[in-house]
Write a protein that holds these residues in place. Structure first.
Motif, PDB file in Angstrom:
ATOM      1  N   ARG A  28       0.710  -1.100   0.027  1.00 35.97           N
ATOM      2  CA  ARG A  28      -0.039   0.208   0.072  1.00 35.97           C
ATOM      3  C   ARG A  28       0.835   1.155  -0.099  1.00 35.97           C
ATOM      4  O   ARG A  28       1.938   1.335   0.609  1.00 35.97           O
ATOM      5  CB  ARG A  28      -0.836  -0.092   1.132  1.00 35.97           C
ATOM      6  CG  ARG A  28      -1.943   1.041   1.440  1.00 35.97           C
ATOM      7  CD  ARG A  28      -2.801   1.144   2.502  1.00 35.97           C
ATOM      8  NE  ARG A  28      -3.991   2.341   2.577  1.00 35.97           N
ATOM      9  CZ  ARG A  28      -4.867   2.363   2.007  1.00 35.97           C
ATOM     10  NH1 ARG A  28      -5.280   1.402   1.176  1.00 35.97           N
ATOM     11  NH2 ARG A  28      -5.604   3.395   2.257  1.00 35.97           N
ATOM     12  N   LYS A  29       0.511   2.339  -0.894  1.00 33.25           N
ATOM     13  CA  LYS A  29       1.311   3.496  -0.771  1.00 33.25           C
ATOM     14  C   LYS A  29       0.387   4.824  -1.048  1.00 33.25           C
ATOM     15  O   LYS A  29      -0.592   4.601  -1.953  1.00 33.25           O
ATOM     16  CB  LYS A  29       2.237   3.431  -2.115  1.00 33.25           C
ATOM     17  CG  LYS A  29       2.998   4.768  -2.024  1.00 33.25           C
ATOM     18  CD  LYS A  29       4.085   5.036  -0.747  1.00 33.25           C
ATOM     19  CE  LYS A  29       4.871   6.253  -1.016  1.00 33.25           C
ATOM     20  NZ  LYS A  29       5.661   6.577   0.316  1.00 33.25           N
ATOM     21  N   GLU A  30       0.371   5.450  -0.046  1.00 31.81           N
ATOM     22  CA  GLU A  30      -0.433   6.822  -0.281  1.00 31.81           C
ATOM     23  C   GLU A  30       0.384   7.821  -0.310  1.00 31.81           C
ATOM     24  O   GLU A  30       1.386   7.985   0.140  1.00 31.81           O
ATOM     25  CB  GLU A  30      -1.368   6.812   1.249  1.00 31.81           C
ATOM     26  CG  GLU A  30      -2.306   5.819   1.445  1.00 31.81           C
ATOM     27  CD  GLU A  30      -3.100   5.937   2.560  1.00 31.81           C
ATOM     28  OE1 GLU A  30      -3.488   7.344   2.829  1.00 31.81           O
ATOM     29  OE2 GLU A  30      -3.400   5.201   3.264  1.00 31.81           O
ATOM     30  N   PHE A  31      -0.194   8.836  -1.116  1.00 34.43           N
ATOM     31  CA  PHE A  31       0.372  10.185  -1.230  1.00 34.43           C
ATOM     32  C   PHE A  31      -0.894  11.261  -0.811  1.00 34.43           C
ATOM     33  O   PHE A  31      -1.982  10.782  -0.643  1.00 34.43           O
ATOM     34  CB  PHE A  31       0.626  10.575  -2.735  1.00 34.43           C
ATOM     35  CG  PHE A  31       1.599   9.563  -3.191  1.00 34.43           C
ATOM     36  CD1 PHE A  31       3.104   9.832  -2.807  1.00 34.43           C
ATOM     37  CD2 PHE A  31       1.536   8.704  -4.111  1.00 34.43           C
ATOM     38  CE1 PHE A  31       4.050   9.060  -3.400  1.00 34.43           C
ATOM     39  CE2 PHE A  31       2.495   7.892  -4.602  1.00 34.43           C
ATOM     40  CZ  PHE A  31       3.975   8.102  -4.210  1.00 34.43           C
ATOM     41  N   PRO A  32      -0.698  12.635  -0.684  1.00 34.86           N
ATOM     42  CA  PRO A  32      -1.557  13.276  -0.164  1.00 34.86           C
ATOM     43  C   PRO A  32      -2.643  13.532  -0.945  1.00 34.86           C
ATOM     44  O   PRO A  32      -2.754  13.787  -1.944  1.00 34.86           O
ATOM     45  CB  PRO A  32      -0.665  14.854  -0.188  1.00 34.86           C
ATOM     46  CG  PRO A  32       0.515  14.298   0.077  1.00 34.86           C
ATOM     47  CD  PRO A  32       0.859  13.197  -0.578  1.00 34.86           C
ATOM     48  N   GLY A  33      -3.822  13.185  -0.419  1.00 38.25           N
ATOM     49  CA  GLY A  33      -5.213  12.887  -1.036  1.00 38.25           C
ATOM     50  C   GLY A  33      -5.278  11.658  -1.901  1.00 38.25           C
ATOM     51  O   GLY A  33      -6.515  11.794  -2.623  1.00 38.25           O
ATOM     52  N   VAL A  34      -4.572  10.829  -2.085  1.00 36.94           N
ATOM     53  CA  VAL A  34      -4.903   9.694  -3.103  1.00 36.94           C
ATOM     54  C   VAL A  34      -4.060   8.414  -2.741  1.00 36.94           C
ATOM     55  O   VAL A  34      -3.050   8.397  -2.029  1.00 36.94           O
ATOM     56  CB  VAL A  34      -4.250  10.044  -4.532  1.00 36.94           C
ATOM     57  CG1 VAL A  34      -2.806  10.416  -4.573  1.00 36.94           C
ATOM     58  CG2 VAL A  34      -4.641   9.159  -5.474  1.00 36.94           C
ATOM     59  N   VAL A  35      -4.844   7.538  -2.817  1.00 38.03           N
ATOM     60  CA  VAL A  35      -4.082   6.178  -2.589  1.00 38.03           C
ATOM     61  C   VAL A  35      -3.694   5.508  -3.987  1.00 38.03           C
ATOM     62  O   VAL A  35      -4.267   5.268  -4.788  1.00 38.03           O
ATOM     63  CB  VAL A  35      -5.211   5.114  -2.028  1.00 38.03           C
ATOM     64  CG1 VAL A  35      -4.648   3.750  -1.676  1.00 38.03           C
ATOM     65  CG2 VAL A  35      -5.727   5.555  -0.563  1.00 38.03           C
ATOM     66  N   ALA A  36      -2.376   5.622  -4.007  1.00 39.49           N
ATOM     67  CA  ALA A  36      -1.663   5.241  -5.369  1.00 39.49           C
ATOM     68  C   ALA A  36      -1.734   3.712  -5.567  1.00 39.49           C
ATOM     69  O   ALA A  36      -1.963   3.064  -6.497  1.00 39.49           O
ATOM     70  CB  ALA A  36      -0.133   5.715  -5.505  1.00 39.49           C
ATOM     71  N   LEU A  63       4.533   1.282  -8.187  1.00 41.69           N
ATOM     72  CA  LEU A  63       4.961   0.111  -7.633  1.00 41.69           C
ATOM     73  C   LEU A  63       6.547  -0.216  -8.227  1.00 41.69           C
ATOM     74  O   LEU A  63       7.168  -0.788  -7.299  1.00 41.69           O
ATOM     75  CB  LEU A  63       4.175  -1.241  -8.295  1.00 41.69           C
ATOM     76  CG  LEU A  63       4.704  -2.562  -7.936  1.00 41.69           C
ATOM     77  CD1 LEU A  63       4.361  -2.766  -6.163  1.00 41.69           C
ATOM     78  CD2 LEU A  63       3.645  -3.653  -8.355  1.00 41.69           C
ATOM     79  N   MET A  64       6.767   0.135  -9.359  1.00 44.69           N
ATOM     80  CA  MET A  64       8.094  -0.118  -9.811  1.00 44.69           C
ATOM     81  C   MET A  64       9.244   0.609  -9.083  1.00 44.69           C
ATOM     82  O   MET A  64      10.239   0.351  -8.703  1.00 44.69           O
ATOM     83  CB  MET A  64       8.183   0.122 -11.313  1.00 44.69           C
ATOM     84  CG  MET A  64       7.561  -0.830 -12.176  1.00 44.69           C
ATOM     85  SD  MET A  64       7.913  -2.467 -12.001  1.00 44.69           S
ATOM     86  CE  MET A  64       6.424  -3.134 -10.920  1.00 44.69           C
ATOM     87  N   LYS A  65       8.840   1.899  -8.815  1.00 46.09           N
ATOM     88  CA  LYS A  65       9.573   2.823  -7.834  1.00 46.09           C
ATOM     89  C   LYS A  65       9.860   2.397  -6.580  1.00 46.09           C
ATOM     90  O   LYS A  65      10.655   2.669  -5.903  1.00 46.09           O
ATOM     91  CB  LYS A  65       9.003   4.375  -7.964  1.00 46.09           C
ATOM     92  CG  LYS A  65       9.138   5.175  -9.260  1.00 46.09           C
ATOM     93  CD  LYS A  65       8.765   6.416  -9.077  1.00 46.09           C
ATOM     94  CE  LYS A  65       8.694   7.040 -10.592  1.00 46.09           C
ATOM     95  NZ  LYS A  65       8.273   8.364 -10.876  1.00 46.09           N
ATOM     96  N   THR A  72       9.126   4.260  -0.515  1.00 48.14           N
ATOM     97  CA  THR A  72       8.877   3.398   0.504  1.00 48.14           C
ATOM     98  C   THR A  72       7.469   2.943   0.760  1.00 48.14           C
ATOM     99  O   THR A  72       6.701   3.974   0.793  1.00 48.14           O
ATOM    100  CB  THR A  72       9.622   3.657   1.852  1.00 48.14           C
ATOM    101  OG1 THR A  72      11.011   4.155   1.896  1.00 48.14           O
ATOM    102  CG2 THR A  72       9.426   2.858   2.962  1.00 48.14           C
ATOM    103  N   PRO A  73       7.071   1.648   0.617  1.00 52.03           N
ATOM    104  CA  PRO A  73       5.785   1.376   0.902  1.00 52.03           C
ATOM    105  C   PRO A  73       5.258   1.604   2.559  1.00 52.03           C
ATOM    106  O   PRO A  73       5.719   1.696   3.178  1.00 52.03           O
ATOM    107  CB  PRO A  73       5.805   0.010   0.631  1.00 52.03           C
ATOM    108  CG  PRO A  73       7.057  -0.554   0.871  1.00 52.03           C
ATOM    109  CD  PRO A  73       8.180   0.559   0.571  1.00 52.03           C
TER     110      PRO A  73
END
Length: 511
Positions: A28-36, A63-65, A72-73
């Protein structure tokens, strides 16, 4: 180069004979305001090519990054060669045998080819200084292995985009990584170079290298990939062997709906000549370009990489003005010495390289979108009508389906396809009479391509005259009323829609 610890892990992995070299679970990876990314999984077999498919913003590059140590996840596990790992940085990933070739090239223009490839790994002489002769020899040996004809001593700034792409590939291969991630590696290279790249990939597969291949081109998936996984809206959809599905199956998985018409070309009333170009020339680049463009017409511009297509577009827009010839707009001779001149005459140009010449990466989406439209119509008493501009930009965001939580997000945080949509919105806000689109759907997924094609067709119906440059012949054939073909800086012919075929275009492009 992989570390000693990694070499030991490789030996342990070989002894175990595990089916997967890389396993991703519950990321799981979140950025401000969005779940990537939301609880995604991914598995990669050694000696195989695994294509990663999905619309722009689906989470592929994120995911590749993570795998490449850039992000970092927030949670989830990564197992490499059967052992759980934490990839703390790109250098950490490299040392553990993972290399990534990014869609947006990151070479250093002021350095040579050899210096870019061996940076931080330069051979040293007895005095501890860089041994440039040996470094050049090492590069030549690497290029011989990959069958590349590029001068190791050439400065990167002198290379074409396609050559830079090959240098990036060679750099990744030089690390002797077991996992190689390729993000849209064919977006800027010719068909011949694509064939060459596929030969390199097959050689790497034979050596046991596992390759993750991100692409929006369906034909590439079926030609080079053993299996593929699809992501949609940050979620894992499924994995299948390439031989078990059709193109339509993959599109349905990607977009969650049918796309019945990739090239929605609608009939538009072709009006009077709006742009007339006569004997336009720029020594060493292109010569004697002559054509007319009418209101409501889509003029496709085809040719191989290096044919001068983009140079003609840049001359028309005043980026690099032509030294000979005439440009007439609505019957008037118009000197175009700068982009400002072109914009005053109702012209707009979407450039080929969104990172280098399109996006202002540190700025917000709003700032990138409105920057070309800040003219008298949106200025009151010397001040920008911010509320009015913001509402216009919000309208464009909805119209083009730009995936972002808000317009205050920095444009560098968007996927490549969504960045492209922001740039298209920028120029649409200027309400152009003449719209020049250089590779408008490069790096964009099939769903977004259909949307942009529909938008282009709609603009033509409104009387906008469009010049569309594309390396994809089906796109040129599907969207154009006429097609102008170039070869080595010369116009070799203009074909009407009814008579144009891929064979005829290639015959003119390879004269």
């Amino acid at each position: 180069m992989v570390s000693k610890t990694t070499l030991e892990a490789i030996e342990r992995y070989k002894e175990k004979s595990l089916p997967y070299i890389l396993e991703i679970e519950g990321i799981r990876k979140e950025f401000p305001g969005v779940v990537a990314l939301d609880d995604v999984q991914f598995r990669l077999r050694p000696g195989s090519v695994h294509a990663l498919m999905g619309e722009n913003g689906a989470g592929k590059s994120t995911l590749m990054k993570i795998i490449a140590g850039i992000y970092t996840p927030d949670r989830g596990t990564i197992r490499l060669r059967g052992e759980e790992v934490v990839l703390a940085s790109p250098l950490d990933a490299l040392e553990q045998g993972i290399a990534m070739i990014h869609q947006e090239l990151a070479l250093m223009d002021w350095m040579t080819v050899a210096e870019n490839i061996w940076i931080r790994r330069e051979p040293k002489n007895a005095l501890g200084l860089i041994d440039h002769r040996k470094m050049t020899e090492m590069t030549r040996e690497l290029f011989a292995q990959l069958r590349l004809k590029i001068d190791p001593t050439a400065q990167i700034s002198t290379l074409t985009v396609a050559q830079r792409q090959m240098v990036e590939i060679a750099k990744a291969v030089s690390h002797r990584s077991q996992v190689l991630i390729m993000d849209e590696p064919t977006s800027a290279i010719t068909e011949t170079e694509v064939d060459h790249l596929f030969e390199i990939i097959r050689d790497l597969k034979a050596r046991g290298v596992a390759i993750v291949y991100i692409t929006h081109k369906m034909n590439e998936l079926f030609e080079i990939a053993d299996e593929f996984s699809v992501f949609r809206d940050g979620k894992y959809v499924g994995t299948h062997a390439s031989i078990d599905v059709t193109r339509d199956d993959i599109i349905r998985m990607m977009v969650g709906r049918e796309i019945t018409d990739m090239f929605p070309k609608e009939e538009a009333a072709i009006g009077e000549v709006i742009l007339s170009v006569e004997n336009l020339s720029l020594p060493g680049t292109f010569h004697g370009i002559t054509f007319d463009l009418r209101r409501g017409e889509i003029l496709g511009l085809a040719g191989l990489v290096g044919s001068g297509r983009s140079n003609v577009a840049e001359a028309l827009f005043g980026v690099t003005p032509a030294t000979e010839g005439k440009i007439r707009i609505a019957g008037r001779d118009v000197p175009i010495a700068s982009p400002a001149d072109a914009m005053r005459e109702g012209m707009a140009l979407l450039t080929e390289d969104r990172k280098a010449t399109g996006c202002f990466l540190p700025l917000t989406i709003l700032e990138n979108m409105q920057i070309a439209a800040l003219h008298e119509g949106h200025v009151k008493l010397g001040c920008v009508d911010e509320r009015g501009m913001t509402n216009l930009c919000l309208g464009m965001k909805d119209k083009l389906r730009i995936k972002t939580p808000n317009l205050d997000e920095r444009i560098e945080n968007l996927s490549g396809g969504n960045q492209q949509k922001v740039l298209i919105a920028r120029w649409l806000l200027t309400k152009p009479q003449i719209l020049i689109l250089d590779e408008p759907t490069r790096g964009i997924d099939v769903g977004a391509k259909a949307e942009i094609h529909r938008l282009i067709s709609g603009l033509a119906q409104q009387g906008v005259a469009v010049i569309m440059i594309s390396s994809e012949l089906p796109e040129v054939l599907g969207m154009s009323d006429r097609i102008m073909v170039m070869h080595e800086g010369h116009m070799t012919g203009i074909l009407d829609r009814a008579e144009a075929t891929q064979v005829k275009i290639m015959e003119l492009a390879a004269r």
